[in-house]
Enzyme design. Structure first.
Site, PDB file in Angstrom:
ATOM      1  CG  LEU A   1      35.239  46.420  27.395  1.00 53.55           C
ATOM      2  CD1 LEU A   1      34.930  47.358  26.241  1.00 53.55           C
ATOM      3  CD2 LEU A   1      36.630  45.801  27.201  1.00 53.55           C
TER       4      LEU A   1
ATOM      5  N   GLY B   1      23.627  46.444  37.716  1.00 48.37           N
ATOM      6  CA  GLY B   1      25.060  46.394  37.931  1.00 48.37           C
ATOM      7  C   GLY B   1      25.802  46.972  36.754  1.00 48.37           C
ATOM      8  CE  LYS B   2      32.553  48.312  34.363  1.00 44.66           C
ATOM      9  NZ  LYS B   2      32.570  47.026  33.642  1.00 44.66           N
ATOM     10  NE  ARG B   3      27.748  40.534  35.416  1.00 42.21           N
ATOM     11  CZ  ARG B   3      28.631  39.720  34.842  1.00 42.21           C
ATOM     12  NH1 ARG B   3      28.586  39.532  33.544  1.00 42.21           N
ATOM     13  NH2 ARG B   3      29.531  39.097  35.572  1.00 42.21           N
TER      14      ARG B   3
END
Length: 554
Positions: free
Chosen positions: A303, A255-257
Site C-alpha cells: 500500500l 525497506g518499505k515492506r
RNA sequence: GCCCCCAUCGUCUAGAGGCCUAGGACACCGGCUUUUCAAGCCGAGAACCGGGGUUCGAAUCCCCGUGGGGGCGCCA
C-alpha cells in the site's frame, strides 16, 4: 590531507517516493567522500520509468536531502555545467548514443514479446542454467526494426556483450570476476524509446565526469554491464565501491515492506480478535478496489505510505520508520541520523562514535568501509538521538523543533512562541525524540476540554489515597494565595505545606500532575506550574476536583 | 534453479600473524538516585560459525563445509 578537486560523486535516486534510509546512507557516503576530498557532490534524478514516477516525489526527495544536510553542488535547482540532471530531459542524447552503438555493430535490435522472454527464462531455469539472451547471427537493420514496430512488436536495443570475463575492481570488495557465460545481452533502450537504468547511468556518469561511485551492494551484479558499456563507448570506468546492505533486525533488506508487514500483522491480529472486518479496513485504507486490499492482505502487494499511516493510526500501532521523512516525523535530529547511518558500514577505526557532519567529513575514508551487511538497530539510534538532544544548544533544538512541527500538524506545540518552546524543551531534558516532548509536556498545552483522566492514575493517587482530594483542595488554596508565581517560591511553599502535614512530596505532586495533565507524566512539578501559570493551574485543579470528585461520589 | 557477496558479544563495530586474559558503544541484567515519566550514576554477564591446512605462533592467511544476504526485468 591531499585534496583532489577532481573527485566527483553523485547520488542518483529515482523519484518514486520518499527517500529511504538505504538511499540516505548512500547519499551520505558519496557526500562525505566528495567533501573529504574537496570535490563535488552531484544529484541526478533517474526518472526513466514513466510508469513508476510519482508526482511530487522529486520535491520530497530534495526536501529530505536538504533536511539531512546533504546539499548538492550540482543538480536540480543547483544547476551545473554537466546537465541536464534529470534523465527525462536527455532522451535525445541516449537515443543518439544507442544509434551509434548499433551502427558500430556493438548493439542490436530485438523484438521479443514479454511472453516469449518469460518462456525462455523458464526454460533456462528448468535446465538449471543462467538465462542468456540468444543473440542473432546477424543483427536486424533499422528497416527491420521499423517493420517490427509497424507489426506491433516491441522493439528494444540490446548490447552485444563482449565474450570475455569481466572483472570489476571494487575498492571495498576487491576484484569480482563474472564469467562470460553468465553475462547476457541486456536492454539499452526500451520499446517506448526510453533508456534503461544501465544505459542512462553509464552515459550520465560519463557526461557528469563522475570519478567515484558508491552504491548499494545490490548493484554489484549490474556493474559488469556498466563496465561492458563503458568499453563499448571507450569511456573510463569510475572507481566503484559497493556498500553493505542495511538490513532490518530480522535480517532481510530494510525497506518499505517492513511497514506493510507491521501493519499487516496488526490488521490480521485485529481481524482474528473480531475487532474489525475486512470492509472496515479497506475503507480506512481508502482502497478504491476491494481486490487491492485483499492482495495487500495476502502480502501480494504494497500500500502507499499514506494508506499504511491511516491503517496504523486506526490499529493503534506505530509504524517502523524506514523513510527519511518518517524519522523526521518521529522527532529525530537529522545530524544524529547521519551520524548513525555513517556507522552502518563504516567506522573511524578508533572508539569514537559521536560525530558532527563536519567531523564525519574530516574522518571519512573509503578504505574504512566494511564488507558485511549491517542491521538497523533502532534502540541504538534512539540512544544516539537522546544524546544528540541532550548535547544540542537551545537554539539548535528550537530550530529542530520548528522543523519537526512543520511535518506534525497535530502537535499541541504548533503556534506556541519560541520562548514557550524553549522552556518546554529545557524542562523535557531526557527525552529521546522531539515527539517524546509531546508525551512529556504536550498535555499542558491542549485545551482543558481535551484532558482525559487516566483511570489507573486517578484510582491510585486520588481515590485509593483517601485524603488526596482534600490535599488537592488545600493546595489549590495555597497556590491561589501565593504572592509570587515562580519556581523557587512554588517549591518553598509546597514543601513547607508538605512538612507541616507530614506528607511525602509525592502526595501533593502526583494529584497535581493528574489535575494538570490527566496522568502522571509531566516535567518536574514546580517548573511545570511555573510554566503554565497560575490561571491555568487553578482552572485545571478545579476541573479535576469536579470531574474526579463527581466520579468518586458516583 | 543459476550467479555473486559476506561471516568477532543479541546489535553496530575495533582487531590488518604474537600487543587478545579479544576493546568500545547500544541493548539486556543487578544496584543507586528520585515529586511522575524519563534521564543520570555504578556494576555484572555476553562473541572470534565448523572442519582442515600454512606457521614456532592464527580472530587475523589458504581450502572445504555451513549459515546469512543480494542479484537473476522492457525497475532503479
Amino acid at each position: 590531507m591531499t585534496t583532489n578537486a577532481q573527485v566527483r560523486c553523485r547520488f542518483a535516486p529515482s523519484p518514486t517516493g520518499y527517500l529511504h534510509v538505504g538511499g540516505a546512507r548512500t547519499a551520505l557516503f558519496n557526500y562525505l567522500l566528495a567533501k573529504r576530498a574537496g570535490g563535488t557532490f552531484i544529484l541526478r534524478i533517474e526518472d526513466t520509468d514513466q510508469t513508476r514516477n510519482v508526482r511530487d516525489a522529486e520535491r520530497q526527495l530534495l526536501e529530505d536531502l536538504r533536511w539531512l544536510g546533504l546539499q548538492w553542488d550540482e543538480g536540480p535547482e543547483a544547476g551545473g555545467a554537466c546537465g541536464p540532471y534529470r534523465q527525462s530531459e536527455k532522451l535525445e542524447r541516449y537515443r543518439a548514443q544507442a544509434r551509434q552503438l548499433i551502427d558500430e555493430g556493438k548493439a542490436y535490435y530485438s523484438f521479443d514479446t514479454r511472453e516469449e522472454l518469460e518462456a525462455m527464462r523458464k526454460a533456462a531455469e528448468a535446465a538449471k542454467r543462467t538465462f542468456i539472451y540468444p543473440r542473432p547471427k546477424s543483427f536486424p537493420s533499422h528497416a527491420d526494426a521499423q517493420k517490427a514496430r509497424d507489426a506491433g512488436r516491441p522493439v528494444v536495443v540490446r548490447l552485444a556483450m563482449p565474450e570475455r570475463d569481466i572483472t570489476v575492481s571494487d575498492t571495498i570488495l576487491g576484484e569480482v570476476t563474472i564469467r562470460a557465460a553468465d553475462l547476457t545481452d541486456f536492454v539499452l533502450l526500451k520499446p517506448d524509446g526510453w533508456p534503461t537504468y544501465h544505459f542512462a547511468v553509464v552515459v550520465d556518469d560519463y557526461d557528469m565526469k563522475i570519478t567515484h561511485v558508491l552504491r548499494g551492494q545490490e548493484h554489484l551484479m549490474n556493474t559488469p554491464n556498466h563496465v561492458a558499456l563503458q568499453w563499448a563507448f571507450g569511456y573510463p570506468t569510475p572507481v566503484y565501491g559497493h556498500l553493505p546492505i542495511i538490513l532490518n533486525m530480522s535480517g532481510s533488506k530494510m525497506g518499505k515492506r517492513d511497514k506493510d508487514k507491521a501493519v499487516r500483522d496488526a490488521a490480521l491480529a485485529a481481524l482474528k480478535s473480531g475487532k474489525v472486518d475486512d470492509n472496515a479496513l479497506c475503507q480506512i485504507a481508502d482502497c478504491p478496489e476491494f481486490d487491492q486490499y485483499l492482495s495487500w492482505k495476502e502480502a501480494q502487494s504494497q500500500l502507499t505510505s499514506e494508506q499504511l499511516q491511516r491503517l496504523g493510526v486506526a490499529l493503534g500501532i506505530v509504524l517502523p520508520e524506514v523513510q527519511v521523512h518518517d524519522f523526521r516525523q518521529s522527532g529525530y535530529l537529522p545530524e544524529v541520523l547521519c551520524n548513525f547511518l555513517a556507522l552502518l558500514g563504516w567506522s573511524p577505526g578508533d572508539s569514537r562514535e559521536k560525530f558532527s557532519m563536519e567531523e564525519l567529513a574530516a574522518a571519512f575514508s573509503i578504505e574504512r568501509i566494511n564488507k558485511a551487511n549491517a542491521r538497523f538497530d533502532r534502540d541504538k539510534l534512539l540512544n544516539f538521538n537522546l544524546d544528540g538532544i541532550a548535547k544540542a544548544t537551545p537554539e539548535r533544538l528550537l530550530a529542530a523543533m520548528r522543523s519537526y512541527l512543520e511535518v506534525s500538524p497535530a502537535s499541541p506545540f504548533r503556534g506556541q512562541s519560541d520562548e514557550t518552546i524553549l522552556n518546554v524543551l529545557k524542562l523535557s531534558a531526557g527525552v529521546r525524540t522531539l515527539r517524546e516532548v509531546e508525551t512529556k509536556a504536550g498535555a499542558l498545552f491542549v485545551d482543558d476540554a481535551a484532558i482525559r483522566y487516566d483511570a489507573a492514575a486517578v484510582e491510585k493517587f486520588l481515590i485509593k489515597d483517601a485524603g488526596a482530594m482534600g490535599v488537592l483542595r488545600e493546595v489549590r488554596k495555597l497556590l491561589a494565595e501565593l504572592p509570587t508565581w515562580e519556581t523557587a517560591a512554588l517549591d518553598a511553599a509546597v514543601r513547607a505545606f508538605v512538612d507541616e502535614k507530614k506528607l511525602k512530596l509525592a502526595a501533593v505532586a502526583q494529584p497535581l500532575r493528574i489535575a494538570l495533565t490527566g496522568g502522571t507524566i509531566s516535567p518536574a512539578i514546580f517548573e511545570t506550574l511555573a510554566l503554565i501559570g497560575r490561571e491555568k493551574t487553578l482552572r485545571r485543579i478545579d476541573r479535576c476536583l469536579v470531574s474526579v470528585g463527581g466520579a468518586a461520589i458516583a
